[in-house]
Design a protein around this motif. Structure first.
Motif, PDB file in Angstrom:
ATOM      1  N   THR A   1       0.862  -1.164   0.000  1.00  9.78           N
ATOM      2  CA  THR A   1       0.000   0.000   0.000  1.00  9.78           C
ATOM      3  C   THR A   1       0.896   1.210   0.000  1.00  9.78           C
ATOM      4  O   THR A   1       2.073   1.128   0.297  1.00  9.78           O
TER       5      THR A   1
ATOM      6  N   LEU B   1      -4.607  -0.649  -1.406  1.00  4.43           N
ATOM      7  CA  LEU B   1      -3.953  -1.939  -1.642  1.00  4.43           C
ATOM      8  C   LEU B   1      -3.741  -2.147  -3.128  1.00  4.43           C
ATOM      9  O   LEU B   1      -4.626  -1.867  -3.932  1.00  4.43           O
ATOM     10  N   HIS B   2      -2.587  -2.670  -3.483  1.00  9.24           N
ATOM     11  CA  HIS B   2      -2.358  -2.968  -4.900  1.00  9.24           C
ATOM     12  C   HIS B   2      -1.185  -3.918  -5.058  1.00  9.24           C
ATOM     13  O   HIS B   2      -0.409  -4.140  -4.126  1.00  9.24           O
TER      14      HIS B   2
ATOM     15  N   SER C   1      -8.645  -0.468  -3.999  1.00 10.97           N
ATOM     16  CA  SER C   1      -7.563  -1.388  -4.347  1.00 10.97           C
ATOM     17  C   SER C   1      -7.401  -1.445  -5.860  1.00 10.97           C
ATOM     18  O   SER C   1      -8.333  -1.133  -6.613  1.00 10.97           O
TER      19      SER C   1
ATOM     20  N   SER D   1      -6.203  -8.610  -1.555  1.00 11.57           N
ATOM     21  CA  SER D   1      -7.188  -8.307  -0.515  1.00 11.57           C
ATOM     22  C   SER D   1      -6.939  -9.058   0.780  1.00 11.57           C
ATOM     23  O   SER D   1      -7.412  -8.648   1.845  1.00 11.57           O
TER      24      SER D   1
ATOM     25  N   THR E   1     -12.729  -1.264  -6.852  1.00 10.22           N
ATOM     26  CA  THR E   1     -11.466  -1.867  -7.285  1.00 10.22           C
ATOM     27  C   THR E   1     -11.232  -1.598  -8.766  1.00 10.22           C
ATOM     28  O   THR E   1     -12.171  -1.683  -9.570  1.00 10.22           O
TER      29      THR E   1
END
Length: 911
Positions: A250, A256-257, A320, A343, A369
């Protein structure tokens, strides 16, 4: 570099090491030293001055990092003795305060002689000295609760962290014990941490040893070189811009990615980039970047995704970003895998493929997302069409790169060649990278060779890079390349460049072409070690050849957190061209594939026993896709040839991967390998192997709740056992599966009877078929039947066996269930101790289900004691973990404790 001294010491303890760093020509330039002093007297008589405890000193460290080290992008912390406990306390307090994301500047921590389990030297005398009230000494005693709490936080949220969040930040921590240290013995230096190494010296001389300096220098150079990766002996630079970092993370937005680092090979695409961003912000749910291979579609998608992250002023539209490369399996399975990875909802992998699409829809409609599908073709997109149709465009979007424009209602971004300025910029960037001194500084408007090269490559980025790569290797330089391009047939320029590259490989030596051919047979990235062993070339020769091949621009290098040496990959167009070459060499292809199959089968078999070593899980994580791909290739070879030996290899793939695939939730892949093995077992008439594979399939269906399929698998096991040679192993697998089915169907009396029979012949091993696992299953049956004393006895025996086998994952499971049995017995004190021990182990081996059960158990005990703050903290952690695992019943149990705690807390301390 921040240096933190130990107990009853000062920053002067670092003088020897500091002098060596100052004298080093590299370290003295790359690192500034900031020693941290803090009060650490043996005793203080002045009533107006207190001796600071660990919390106070940790907060002082926080201030130093925020103020004195504020101007540094990277920070390294080196500690001695008690200083390591101060660092742990600082990390723990930052995590507990929701500020772990601020730790991402810390690139490495080195702890020398840290008393992780306390220091026992003169402990009796220290305890008897009642007048001695030193808060630092007290926390140096073994089993100090505050120290243990901090270590649990560091294990869970730092060492085993997989992303940067408010509570977690992955930081490499290196622990070293002194070989002759009697103040902090090596066992204490390890404590609960997964690994500790040793350096010469006692507790104090370790700081003066030359090996300590060389070891520290090695870690510091790893940090200094993180922006570049060097070839053999440092004589060849591998371009950093060809390097992608594959790791979930992150950034400061909390998003998140799993994106690779931002692409810098990005020229003259301003209009296309803006159109892509406009599409992602439009009501359209599908944005498609189309164009010929090698035009830079992936780079454009990468930059566009990063722009989405950086839209701070306008707000980030996604929670994300999930990047999915062209899959080698069912597209929905590949997509579920990366969503689960990013995730943390790992249970998604264990679902049936027909259910996966439904869960993806649920997830994407609940969690905004951006899903990037890189290099997907029409057929792959068609298989996802019904799922994409059900996605709410106000929530989630798809960004697709494809060689052909997608049909239907998609926002289209067409990518053509670079214009003159963009082509020239890319060309000269490659010139500088490749060290073509003769062209550096040439005028693109006047140098006719440059003009002709740009004209011949037509603004095609991949062609430009390959052309400059060939110019670097050719004795005649760019003129020779331009001449070949001019003589190529219309539309065959790219093939001509690749043919030049193929010819240059032949001039590099015996193994150069084999290296590239072996890479082409891989669907994705491959490790250097794998290629070297497949081609069978020594390390030094391989390193030299790899450096030369890199200069051709044929190979891309991918660096991950797990593999700093980098993995090798061919561009899809280059791979297709090389495979066409291989089509003309059927004998070579068969030979190479056989060697590749042998390599990955050996690799899987070597790392098969994941219960004994958590590192094996990480190794299999890295090679999972290649192992599965070549298991499929092995099945094709076996069916084509009919040779029993080749069929046996297919069966061996399934056996080697079964524990890993089960434990990581790759149940679809486990069933796939079992089915391949069944075909081979049937082909060679191996009824015993067939029975074993049906038993493995039956267990997956049992835990999925597919009882009809599970009973069918059970009948198949029984049928093949009758036709084969009866032995204890197959009988045991049959009885165990029957017991597991009975247990899942709530017939615990029948399950107990079956597990008792299994126990009679179960071997003393740490795997799913071993005695320890059987004792746990039997203990759980006794708990369900209310026989808690019997359960405690069985689970204690399981734990003893796990410890004897040095099986940390098995021990974590046994400890957790033993704690549950003790709790049911009413021995809360013993239960709490076991839950805490299990939590440390489960965190260490990344067993999330056990972590969650431990947190729930601790929440229950805290609730019973009226400590609702602790109950809320543990229940909240359990709820989050169970949600990621898809365990709805357990989520509700954790939520009930959270709600109960909230009733007794003021101002909503728990969310």
């Amino acid at each position: 570099m921040i240096l933190i001294h130990g107990f009853v010491s000062s920053s002067a303890t670092w003088n020897s090491l500091s002098e060596k760093i100052a004298a080093d020509p590299v370290l003295s330039v790359g690192f500034d030293i900031i020693p941290m002093d803090y009060d650490s007297p043996k005793i203080r008589l002045n009533p107006l001055r207190a001796i600071p405890d660990y919390n106070v000193i940790a907060d002082s460290l926080m201030t130093l990092i925020e103020v004195e080290a504020a101007g540094y992008e990277s920070v390294v912390i080196v500690s001695h003795s008690q200083g390591g406990l101060i660092v742990q306390r600082y990390l723990s307090r930052m995590s507990n305060a929701g500020r772990a994301h601020e730790l991402d500047r810390i690139k490495s921590i080195v702890m020398l002689a840290c008393p992780n389990s306390g220091s026992e030297i003169a402990l009796v005398l220290r305890k008897m000295a009642r007048f001695w009230r030193n808060p630092q000494e007290r926390q140096l005693r073994p089993l100090d609760e505050a120290v243990s709490d901090a270590q649990r936080t560091v294990l869970e949220h730092i060492i085993y962290a997989r992303s940067v969040t408010a509570q977690s930040c992955p930081i490499p921590i290196h622990l070293y014990a002194g070989t002759s240290d009697n103040v902090v013995v090596p066992a204490s230096a390890r404590g609960p941490f997964p690994a500790v190494k040793a350096l010469p010296g006692d507790h104090f001389s370790i700081l003066k040893e030359s090996r300590t300096f060389s070891t520290l220098r090695h870690h510091l150079l790893e940090i200094a070189d993180s922006a570049s990766v060097r070839g053999v002996k440092g004589d060849v630079d591998i371009d950093v811009r060809k390097v992608e970092v594959e790791a979930q993370r992150t950034d400061r937005t909390g998003l998140l990615h799993n994106l690779s680092t931002r692409s810098v090979e990005f020229f003259d695409r301003i209009d296309e980039l803006q159109r892509t961003i406009d599409g992602l912000l439009s009501p359209n749910k599908l944005v498609c970047i189309s164009g010929m291979g090698g035009m830079g579609k992936t780079a454009l998608a990468n930059v566009a995704a990063w722009r989405m992250i950086e839209r701070e002023s306008d707000g980030v539209p996604f929670n994300s970003i999930v990047w999915c490369n062209r899959p080698q399996t069912i597209p929905v399975v590949a997509l579920v895998d990366v969503i689960a990875e990013v995730s943390g909802h790992e249970y998604l992998r264990s679902l049936r493929p027909e259910v996966m699409g439904e869960r993806i829809v649920d997830y994407l409609n609940a969690t905004p997302t951006l899903v990037v599908l890189d290099d997907f073709d029409h057929l792959q997109m068609k298989s996802l069409h019904s799922m994409i149709d059900r996605i709410d465009a106000r929530k989630s979007k798809f960004l697709v790169t494809s060689r052909h424009r997608l049909d239907g209602d998609s926002w289209s971004v067409e990518l053509g060649g670079l214009d003159e300025d963009g082509s020239a910029a890319l060309l000269f960037d490659e010139v500088r990278r490749r060290g073509l001194v003769s062209l550096d500084g040439a005028d693109p408007q006047a140098d006719h060779h440059v003009i002709e090269c740009l004209a011949a490559t037509g603004g095609w980025p991949l062609a430009i890079k390959l052309a400059i790569g060939q110019a670097r290797l050719s004795a005649e330089g760019l003129p020779s390349v331009v001449h070949r391009l001019h003589n190529a047939a219309m539309g065959e320029e790219f093939a001509e460049i690749l043919d030049m590259a193929w010819a240059s490989l032949g001039e590099m030596g015996l193994h150069a072409r084999d290296i590239v051919l072996a890479m082409a047979l891989h669907p994705g990235a491959v490790s250097r070690v794998a290629i070297r062993r497949i081609v069978d070339v020594d390390s030094e020769s391989f390193a030299l050849l790899a450096s030369k091949i890199t200069q051709t621009s044929l190979v891309e290098i991918i660096v991950s957190n797990h593999n700093r040496d980098g993995r090798l990959r061919l561009h899809s167009l280059t791979r297709a061209h090389v495979l066409r070459k291989l089509d003309g060499m059927p004998g070579k292809r068969a030979s190479l594939e056989a060697r590749i199959i042998d390599y990955y089968l050996g690799y899987a078999d070597h790392n098969a026993d994941v219960y004994l070593d958590a590192e094996r899980v990480l190794r299999l994580d890295e090679e999972r896709e290649n192992i599965l791909y070549f298991a499929r290739v092995a099945a094709e070879h076996a069916l084509d040839s009919g040779e029993p030996k080749k069929h046996e290899r297919v069966i061996s793939f399934s056996k080697s991967m079964t524990s890993y695939l089960w434990g990581r939730g790759y149940w679809h892949e486990r069933i796939e390998l079992c089915n391949l093995a069944l075909e081979s077992a049937d082909a060679i008439g191996s009824f015993n192997d067939s029975a074993e594979q049906y038993a493995l399939i039956g267990r997956v269906h049992t835990w999925r709740g597919d009882f009809t399929e599970a009973h069918a698998a059970l009948r198949s096991v029984e049928e093949h056992m009758r036709r084969g040679d009866s032995d204890n192993t197959r009988e045991r697998m049959f009885e165990r599966l029957k017991g597991q089915l009975a247990c899942r169907e709530n017939d615990h009396v029948a399950a107990r009877t079956l597990f008792r029979r299994v126990l009679g012949s179960a071997p003393a091993t740490a795997d799913d078929d071993g005695r320890a696992a059987t004792l746990v299953e039997l203990g759980c049956c006794e708990m369900h039947l209310g026989n808690n004393a019997s359960a405690v006895e069985l689970l204690s025996e399981a734990l003893e066996l796990d410890n004897l086998l040095d099986a940390p994952e098995g021990a974590a499971i046994s400890l957790c269930y033993l704690a549950s049995a003790l709790l049911a017995e009413g021995d809360e004190r013993a239960a709490e101790k076991k839950f805490r021990e299990a939590l440390v182990l489960a965190t260490r081996v990344q067993r999330l289900s056990t972590v969650a059960r431990c947190q729930l158990g601790l929440a229950t005990i805290a609730d019973n004691a009226g400590d609702f703050t602790a109950s809320a903290r543990h229940a909240s952690s359990a709820r989050e973990a169970f949600a990621k695992l898809g365990m709805a019943t357990m989520v509700r149990a954790a939520q009930a404790l959270t709600d109960r705690a909230a009733e007794f807390l003021i101002d909503g301390e728990v969310s």
